[in-house]
Write an enzyme that holds these catalytic residues in place. Sequence first.
Site, PDB file in Angstrom:
ATOM      1  N   LYS A 191      -2.254   6.261  -4.163  1.00 20.48           N
ATOM      2  CA  LYS A 191      -3.355   7.193  -3.882  1.00 20.48           C
ATOM      3  C   LYS A 191      -3.062   8.585  -4.431  1.00 20.48           C
ATOM      4  O   LYS A 191      -1.906   9.047  -4.373  1.00 20.48           O
ATOM      5  CB  LYS A 191      -3.602   7.285  -2.366  1.00 20.48           C
ATOM      6  CG  LYS A 191      -3.623   5.933  -1.667  1.00 20.48           C
ATOM      7  CD  LYS A 191      -4.011   6.002  -0.218  1.00 20.48           C
ATOM      8  CE  LYS A 191      -3.718   4.679   0.481  1.00 20.48           C
ATOM      9  NZ  LYS A 191      -2.329   4.543   0.983  1.00 20.48           N
ATOM     10  N   ASP A 198       0.847  -1.200   0.000  1.00 23.48           N
ATOM     11  CA  ASP A 198       0.000   0.000   0.000  1.00 23.48           C
ATOM     12  C   ASP A 198       0.884   1.252   0.000  1.00 23.48           C
ATOM     13  O   ASP A 198       1.620   1.497   0.953  1.00 23.48           O
ATOM     14  CB  ASP A 198      -0.895   0.006   1.254  1.00 23.48           C
ATOM     15  CG  ASP A 198      -1.838   1.198   1.236  1.00 23.48           C
ATOM     16  OD1 ASP A 198      -2.802   1.150   0.450  1.00 23.48           O
ATOM     17  OD2 ASP A 198      -1.597   2.178   1.963  1.00 23.48           O
ATOM     18  N   HIS A 247      -7.154   9.680  -2.034  1.00 21.91           N
ATOM     19  CA  HIS A 247      -6.598   9.475  -0.686  1.00 21.91           C
ATOM     20  C   HIS A 247      -7.561   9.968   0.387  1.00 21.91           C
ATOM     21  O   HIS A 247      -7.727   9.321   1.423  1.00 21.91           O
ATOM     22  CB  HIS A 247      -5.251  10.188  -0.553  1.00 21.91           C
ATOM     23  CG  HIS A 247      -4.411   9.678   0.567  1.00 21.91           C
ATOM     24  ND1 HIS A 247      -3.059   9.544   0.491  1.00 21.91           N
ATOM     25  CD2 HIS A 247      -4.733   9.245   1.808  1.00 21.91           C
ATOM     26  CE1 HIS A 247      -2.582   9.052   1.623  1.00 21.91           C
ATOM     27  NE2 HIS A 247      -3.590   8.874   2.446  1.00 21.91           N
ATOM     28  N   TYR A 284       3.103   9.901   0.782  1.00 22.81           N
ATOM     29  CA  TYR A 284       4.083   9.283   1.683  1.00 22.81           C
ATOM     30  C   TYR A 284       5.519   9.657   1.315  1.00 22.81           C
ATOM     31  O   TYR A 284       6.454   9.396   2.083  1.00 22.81           O
ATOM     32  CB  TYR A 284       3.927   7.750   1.716  1.00 22.81           C
ATOM     33  CG  TYR A 284       2.565   7.271   2.171  1.00 22.81           C
ATOM     34  CD1 TYR A 284       1.669   8.125   2.796  1.00 22.81           C
ATOM     35  CD2 TYR A 284       2.159   5.953   1.969  1.00 22.81           C
ATOM     36  CE1 TYR A 284       0.407   7.694   3.194  1.00 22.81           C
ATOM     37  CE2 TYR A 284       0.897   5.505   2.381  1.00 22.81           C
ATOM     38  CZ  TYR A 284       0.032   6.385   2.984  1.00 22.81           C
ATOM     39  OH  TYR A 284      -1.208   5.952   3.373  1.00 22.81           O
TER      40      TYR A 284
HETATM   41  N1  LIG Z   1      -5.658   6.055   3.461  1.00 25.26           N
HETATM   42  C1  LIG Z   1      -5.222   6.697   4.523  1.00 25.26           C
HETATM   43  O1  LIG Z   1      -5.535   7.864   4.776  1.00 25.26           O
HETATM   44  C2  LIG Z   1      -4.327   5.996   5.460  1.00 25.26           C
HETATM   45  C3  LIG Z   1      -3.720   4.826   5.072  1.00 25.26           C
HETATM   46  N2  LIG Z   1      -2.870   4.163   5.911  1.00 25.26           N
HETATM   47  C4  LIG Z   1      -2.211   2.942   5.404  1.00 25.26           C
HETATM   48  O2  LIG Z   1      -2.337   1.915   6.383  1.00 25.26           O
HETATM   49  C5  LIG Z   1      -1.036   1.503   6.798  1.00 25.26           C
HETATM   50  C6  LIG Z   1      -1.049   1.043   8.244  1.00 25.26           C
HETATM   51  O3  LIG Z   1      -1.482   2.058   9.108  1.00 25.26           O
HETATM   52  P1  LIG Z   1      -0.493   2.856  10.095  1.00 25.26           P
HETATM   53  O4  LIG Z   1      -1.188   4.121  10.436  1.00 25.26           O
HETATM   54  O5  LIG Z   1       0.830   2.918   9.487  1.00 25.26           O
HETATM   55  O6  LIG Z   1      -0.492   2.032  11.428  1.00 25.26           O
HETATM   56  P2  LIG Z   1      -0.447   0.522  11.937  1.00 25.26           P
HETATM   57  O7  LIG Z   1      -1.663   0.351  12.747  1.00 25.26           O
HETATM   58  O8  LIG Z   1      -0.152  -0.408  10.842  1.00 25.26           O
HETATM   59  O9  LIG Z   1       0.782   0.587  12.942  1.00 25.26           O
HETATM   60  C7  LIG Z   1       2.081   0.770  12.477  1.00 25.26           C
HETATM   61  C8  LIG Z   1       2.967   0.978  13.699  1.00 25.26           C
HETATM   62  O10 LIG Z   1       2.954  -0.211  14.502  1.00 25.26           O
HETATM   63  C9  LIG Z   1       4.272  -0.706  14.667  1.00 25.26           C
HETATM   64  N3  LIG Z   1       4.181  -2.173  14.515  1.00 25.26           N
HETATM   65  C10 LIG Z   1       4.067  -2.888  13.379  1.00 25.26           C
HETATM   66  N4  LIG Z   1       4.003  -4.193  13.628  1.00 25.26           N
HETATM   67  C11 LIG Z   1       4.093  -4.331  14.966  1.00 25.26           C
HETATM   68  C12 LIG Z   1       4.108  -5.447  15.817  1.00 25.26           C
HETATM   69  N5  LIG Z   1       4.020  -6.684  15.339  1.00 25.26           N
HETATM   70  N6  LIG Z   1       4.212  -5.223  17.155  1.00 25.26           N
HETATM   71  C13 LIG Z   1       4.291  -3.972  17.649  1.00 25.26           C
HETATM   72  N7  LIG Z   1       4.288  -2.872  16.872  1.00 25.26           N
HETATM   73  C14 LIG Z   1       4.190  -3.045  15.543  1.00 25.26           C
HETATM   74  C15 LIG Z   1       5.090  -0.063  13.571  1.00 25.26           C
HETATM   75  O11 LIG Z   1       6.419   0.121  14.015  1.00 25.26           O
HETATM   76  P3  LIG Z   1       7.733  -0.167  13.128  1.00 25.26           P
HETATM   77  O12 LIG Z   1       7.457   0.257  11.724  1.00 25.26           O
HETATM   78  O13 LIG Z   1       8.746   0.675  13.798  1.00 25.26           O
HETATM   79  O14 LIG Z   1       8.004  -1.633  13.248  1.00 25.26           O
HETATM   80  C16 LIG Z   1       4.390   1.266  13.391  1.00 25.26           C
HETATM   81  O15 LIG Z   1       4.838   2.190  14.351  1.00 25.26           O
HETATM   82  C17 LIG Z   1      -0.190   2.749   6.528  1.00 25.26           C
HETATM   83  O16 LIG Z   1       1.190   2.491   6.593  1.00 25.26           O
HETATM   84  C18 LIG Z   1      -0.714   3.167   5.200  1.00 25.26           C
HETATM   85  O17 LIG Z   1      -0.194   2.350   4.178  1.00 25.26           O
HETATM   86  C19 LIG Z   1      -2.684   4.611   7.201  1.00 25.26           C
HETATM   87  C20 LIG Z   1      -3.259   5.781   7.636  1.00 25.26           C
HETATM   88  C21 LIG Z   1      -4.108   6.591   6.785  1.00 25.26           C
HETATM   89  C1  LIG Z   2       1.585  14.838   9.250  1.00 23.07           C
HETATM   90  C2  LIG Z   2       1.225  16.224   9.666  1.00 23.07           C
HETATM   91  C3  LIG Z   2       0.445  17.057   8.907  1.00 23.07           C
HETATM   92  C4  LIG Z   2      -0.102  16.680   7.635  1.00 23.07           C
HETATM   93  C5  LIG Z   2      -0.697  15.568   7.310  1.00 23.07           C
HETATM   94  C6  LIG Z   2      -1.097  15.299   5.960  1.00 23.07           C
HETATM   95  C7  LIG Z   2      -1.028  16.298   4.931  1.00 23.07           C
HETATM   96  C8  LIG Z   2      -1.506  14.135   5.571  1.00 23.07           C
HETATM   97  C9  LIG Z   2      -1.643  12.977   6.372  1.00 23.07           C
HETATM   98  C10 LIG Z   2      -1.925  11.896   5.694  1.00 23.07           C
HETATM   99  C11 LIG Z   2      -2.168  10.669   6.267  1.00 23.07           C
HETATM  100  C12 LIG Z   2      -2.618  10.510   7.643  1.00 23.07           C
HETATM  101  C13 LIG Z   2      -1.949   9.651   5.474  1.00 23.07           C
HETATM  102  C14 LIG Z   2      -2.091   8.295   5.674  1.00 23.07           C
HETATM  103  O1  LIG Z   2      -2.343   7.668   4.661  1.00 23.07           O
HETATM  104  C15 LIG Z   2       0.163  18.471   9.318  1.00 23.07           C
HETATM  105  C16 LIG Z   2       0.530  19.370   8.191  1.00 23.07           C
HETATM  106  C17 LIG Z   2      -1.283  18.615   9.632  1.00 23.07           C
HETATM  107  C18 LIG Z   2       0.974  18.896  10.519  1.00 23.07           C
HETATM  108  C19 LIG Z   2       1.121  17.850  11.546  1.00 23.07           C
HETATM  109  C20 LIG Z   2       1.803  16.637  10.970  1.00 23.07           C
END
Ligand SMILES: NC(=O)C1=CN([C@@H]2O[C@H](COP(=O)(O)OP(=O)(O)OC[C@H]3O[C@@H](n4cnc5c(N)ncnc54)[C@H](OP(=O)(O)O)[C@@H]3O)[C@@H](O)[C@H]2O)C=CC1
Ligand SMILES: CC1=C(/C=C/C(C)=C\C=C\C(C)=C\C=O)C(C)(C)CCC1
Length: 322
Positions: free
Chosen positions: A77, A43, A111, A48
């Site tokens: 995205k 993903d 996104h 990113y």
């Molecule tokens: N469409 C959207 O707006 C969004 C999409 N996403 C997508 O979803 C994905 C996953 O969500 P995300 O917010 O990153 O969070 P997650 O819920 O996947 O958590 C990721 C965090 O958990 C830690 N972690 C991973 N595996 C373990 C484990 N087995 N035990 C303990 N800790 C662990 C990682 O640390 P470390 O890497 O240090 O191991 C990292 O800090 C994103 O990376 C992105 O691709 C996320 C948010 C918004």
């Molecule tokens: C990360 C911070 C900011 C911006 C976030 C933005 C533009 C996007 C976040 C996207 C996510 C959650 C993506 C996951 O797919 C601010 C500019 C708001 C300042 C704080 C940190």
Amino acid sequence: MSSVTLNTGASIPAFGLGTWQSPKGAVGKAVEIAIRAGYRHIDCAHLYENEDEVGEVLQKLFKEGVVKREDLYITSKLSCFLMSNKEDVTESLTDTLTKLQLDYLDLYLIHCPFAAKKGTPFMKLQEGIIGYFPDMIASVWETMEGFVAKGLTKAIGISNFSITKTENLLKTAKIVPAVNQVECHAYLQQTKLQQYCKSKGIAFEAYSPLGSPARFNVQPGDPVVMEDPAVKEIASKHGASPAQVCIAFLLQSGLVVIPKSVTESRIIENLKATELVLTDEEMKSLRAIDKNCRLLSFQWFAPDKTVDQIWDASEDEAFVLQ
Ligand SMILES: NC(=O)C1=CN([C@@H]2O[C@H](COP(=O)(O)OP(=O)(O)OC[C@H]3O[C@@H](n4cnc5c(N)ncnc54)[C@H](OP(=O)(O)O)[C@@H]3O)[C@@H](O)[C@H]2O)C=CC1
Ligand SMILES: CC1=C(/C=C/C(C)=C\C=C\C(C)=C\C=O)C(C)(C)CCC1
């Protein structure tokens, strides 16, 4: 590994690797470890700012014969900074394909339903907010439908869309979104949105399945899903980790799940969660810990709106961490 059949007829691997906040210098290695271990779904997103490193490692793995392009499922995205017109939307996809060094994506998502002005510095996002406009989304979608026709992506979908915003999109869409990717974990189970998506043939993809413990807005005292007593108890019964239980719960609920890690041992540990089978009773206990608690509010995109307005909260009445 299990998969979910999309409304296009294609299958999406139900388990994949997230790459948000995977820094350059680490993301390539993480993707390489993941694919060598058996992940087939990555993903990505323009926002990113790490797609170039993902692209380099994909090329390396293709050249070494580790995996073929057609055996991978790659999502990206549309940037929220490139939504205002057809040229910008096309620029976002072209930039992503160039950086990923791919001819096509498997899935391209809007996104989020909020737009920001092109060229706004990332850390000054609030100064460049445009907001949510159904007409803008309709026009973005029409451009994305053109990407499918041109073979630039196999499927298109949405992310962070509520029921109301999806309904608005469906008024003009010729292609029904294949996927809605939204925050979903044991503390925000989104059952109403899940049911709605199912009724429309939209697959439900769970982001932040571990509760995104390193998200930028984390505060002391925030609920931590991997520390929930029910999660920990089930984990210890299976000799599994809390993360594995969080992942298995969502997979067994029929969702697509994309945990992120850049840590080798966790990348492998998370993959092994695909083999963990929870009992009906354990699934029931996990369903009972839902707190309707949203961790990523996206309020920075619409500071003039309340978080409830942003998420059309009458649908789900989630409480939100500030
Ligand atoms: N469409 C959207 O707006 C969004 C999409 N996403 C997508 O979803 C994905 C996953 O969500 P995300 O917010 O990153 O969070 P997650 O819920 O996947 O958590 C990721 C965090 O958990 C830690 N972690 C991973 N595996 C373990 C484990 N087995 N035990 C303990 N800790 C662990 C990682 O640390 P470390 O890497 O240090 O191991 C990292 O800090 C994103 O990376 C992105 O691709 C996320 C948010 C918004
Ligand atoms: C990360 C911070 C900011 C911006 C976030 C933005 C533009 C996007 C976040 C996207 C996510 C959650 C993506 C996951 O797919 C601010 C500019 C708001 C300042 C704080 C940190």
